[in-house]
Design an enzyme around this catalytic site. Structure first.
Site, mmCIF file in Angstrom:
data_model
loop_
_atom_site.group_PDB
_atom_site.id
_atom_site.type_symbol
_atom_site.label_atom_id
_atom_site.label_comp_id
_atom_site.label_asym_id
_atom_site.label_seq_id
_atom_site.Cartn_x
_atom_site.Cartn_y
_atom_site.Cartn_z
ATOM 1 C CG ASN A 214 -2.129 -0.652 1.193
ATOM 2 O OD1 ASN A 214 -2.638 -0.891 0.110
ATOM 3 N ND2 ASN A 214 -2.702 -0.971 2.332
ATOM 4 C CG ASP A 286 -6.701 -4.034 2.368
ATOM 5 O OD1 ASP A 286 -6.840 -3.855 3.591
ATOM 6 O OD2 ASP A 286 -6.710 -3.114 1.536
ATOM 7 C CE LYS A 296 12.783 -11.352 -11.780
ATOM 8 N NZ LYS A 296 13.734 -10.709 -12.664
ATOM 9 N N PRO A 312 -3.957 -10.718 8.235
ATOM 10 C CG PRO A 312 -2.290 -10.962 9.841
ATOM 11 C CD PRO A 312 -2.572 -11.133 8.378
ATOM 12 C CG ASP A 313 -8.454 -5.873 10.771
ATOM 13 O OD1 ASP A 313 -7.809 -5.152 11.565
ATOM 14 O OD2 ASP A 313 -9.363 -5.431 10.039
ATOM 15 C CB ILE A 314 -2.774 -5.572 12.956
ATOM 16 C CG1 ILE A 314 -2.011 -6.384 11.917
ATOM 17 C CG2 ILE A 314 -1.937 -5.382 14.227
ATOM 18 C CD1 ILE A 314 -0.817 -5.689 11.315
ATOM 19 C CG PHE A 331 -5.085 6.830 10.990
ATOM 20 C CD1 PHE A 331 -4.631 6.605 12.285
ATOM 21 C CD2 PHE A 331 -4.905 8.086 10.426
ATOM 22 C CE1 PHE A 331 -4.003 7.608 12.997
ATOM 23 C CE2 PHE A 331 -4.282 9.102 11.130
ATOM 24 C CZ PHE A 331 -3.827 8.863 12.416
ATOM 25 C CE LYS A 346 -12.513 0.656 6.702
ATOM 26 N NZ LYS A 346 -11.557 1.310 5.839
ATOM 27 C CE LYS A 350 -10.505 -1.945 10.657
ATOM 28 N NZ LYS A 350 -9.516 -2.792 10.012
#
Ligand code: C5P
Length: 403
Positions: A214, A286, A296, A312-314, A331, A346, A350
């Protein structure tokens, strides 16, 4: 009427001396009574006249000046104005200058001035030197001596050093130095608090050379770390790869570098139980590839598909284990018109105490467009377009209120 504070800047012999002119000029413009003392070696880099021109008075350039006038500063440069200084700043604080001051030697005018400061004087030093020099045990020991004597250290920062090396040893930028000096009376509302900050992007490797990630400069995270320590907190800073000037450094900040979302989660889970406040500013990727190739992948013509799975959604993982005493702030970067609703959902999913909504224009720059959402989405404050430094300060204020 407010009494002007007397600031004495002691200039050491390093190339970063040129940045000190900006510090002198800004303090002067902000109404401080600014004086400058220059060591003989600093005068190889810049001339006393450069400072005189911005502070509107002569510079103390020698312990034994020629007696053209009979003012006290000419006759006793080691005593006046040092013995009525409210603030004394060594910048750049070279290894030699740190050693002299830590051990009480005064062979030239700057270190001699440091020996006659009054008790109430706030003492600061801004180290600047090659990264190897900074790591030398003798330098580190002298630094500890100064810290124990109550000197406040500003920097050094990571980054490009004049000798061509990239590393820790760069003098802090004039803005940060001014900030630290001028904010010294800031209430230490986060004293004894530990702040965990997750910052930067994560990199999810497809093979040893390719990855998915990202966009994230890490600037907001850095500003949050600096604001938190200014308010007295200690900071655990876990960051994905960002340019080294965007990593915070200085007393009270521990930086851990990671690459992937899984590594970030691992480090964050270690630090989270000790944290009073957690700030999730990282742009966590994500998705990650289901498989990472150890070599490679060959280039083939035509279409190519890869299988990804969610990272994983930390924030959600840590949020689910949060105690009543812990505060979590996340954020959200949204580009659609339902941004506020998305951010609110969110916040709930969360288990966050607050969420900062920012727009795509915040990317990489010094400013951003921010809204603060808290109280399960009941409170929405539009902060508008503000510098990230200000946004960080406001977030830390909010976190301090919540905690
Ligand atoms: O779900 P989304 O990525 O929009 O969530 C944004 C917030 O959640 C940010 O605070 C971000 O740091 C955090 N996050 C996370 N782990 C993820 C994705 C986002 O901690 N895998």
């Amino acid at each position: 009427m407010q009494i002007k504070k007397t600031v004495l800047l002691g200039i050491g012999g390093g190339i970063a001396a040129f940045k000190s002119i900006q510090v002198a000029s800004t303090l002067f413009q902000n109404g401080f009574d600014v004086h400058v003392a220059m060591s003989p070696s600093s005068q190889n880099f810049i001339k006393p006249l450069s400072f005189s021109a911005v502070i509107n008075r002569p510079v103390l350039s020698s312990l034994f000046p020629e007696l053209q006038t009979n003012d006290k500063e000419t006759i006793y440069p080691h005593l006046f104005p040092a013995n009525h200084a409210d603030i004394f700043v060594l910048l750049p604080a070279t290894a030699n200058m740190i050693a002299k001051v830590a051990h009480g030697f005064g062979p030239e005018v700057v270190s001699a001035c440091a020996l006659s400061l009054p008790e109430h004087c706030k003492r600061y030093y801004c180290p600047a030197m090659n990264a190897e020099m900074w790591q030398q045990i003798t330098v580190q020991n002298n630094m500890t001596l100064l810290d124990d004597l109550g000197w406040q250290r500003i920097g050094p920062e990571q980054g490009h050093l004049a000798c061509g090396v990239i590393g820790e040893g760069r003098m802090s930028e004039p803005e940060s130095i001014i900030d630290a000096i001028c904010n010294k009376d800031e209430p230490k509302i986060l004293a004894d608090k530990r702040v965990l900050i997750l910052s930067g992007p994560t990199l999810e490797h497809i093979d040893p050379v390719r990855f998915i990630s990202n966009g994230s400069s890490g600037k907001m995270g850095k500003e949050l770390a600096l604001a938190a320590v200014r308010f007295g907190a200690s900071v655990d800073f876990i960051s994905g790869p960002v340019a080294s000037p965007n990593l915070p450094s200085g007393p009270g900040i521990k930086v851990k570098n990671i690459l992937s979302a899984k590594e970030m989660l691992y480090e964050a889970e270690n630090s989270f139980p000790e944290a009073d406040i957690a700030l999730f500013v990282a742009a966590v990727s994500d998705y990650m590839p289901v498989e990472t190739n150890s070599s490679k992948l060959p280039k083939n013509k035509g279409e190519f598909s890869l299988k990804f799975e969610s990272t994983p959604d930390i924030a959600a993982t840590l949020g689910s284990t949060k105690t009543d005493e812990q505060i979590c702030i996340g954020f959200a970067l949204e580009t659609n018109s339902d941004a506020v609703d998305k951010a609110k959902s969110k916040l709930k999913s969360k288990n966050l105490d607050a969420i900062i909504l920012n727009g795509i224009k915040s990317f990489g720059g010094e400013k951003g467009h921010f809204s603060y959402i808290s109280e399960c989405g009941q409170n929405v404050e539009k902060w508008g377009v503000i510098p990230k430094t200000q946004c960080a300060q406001q977030i830390i204020n909010k976190a301090a209120e919540l905690v």
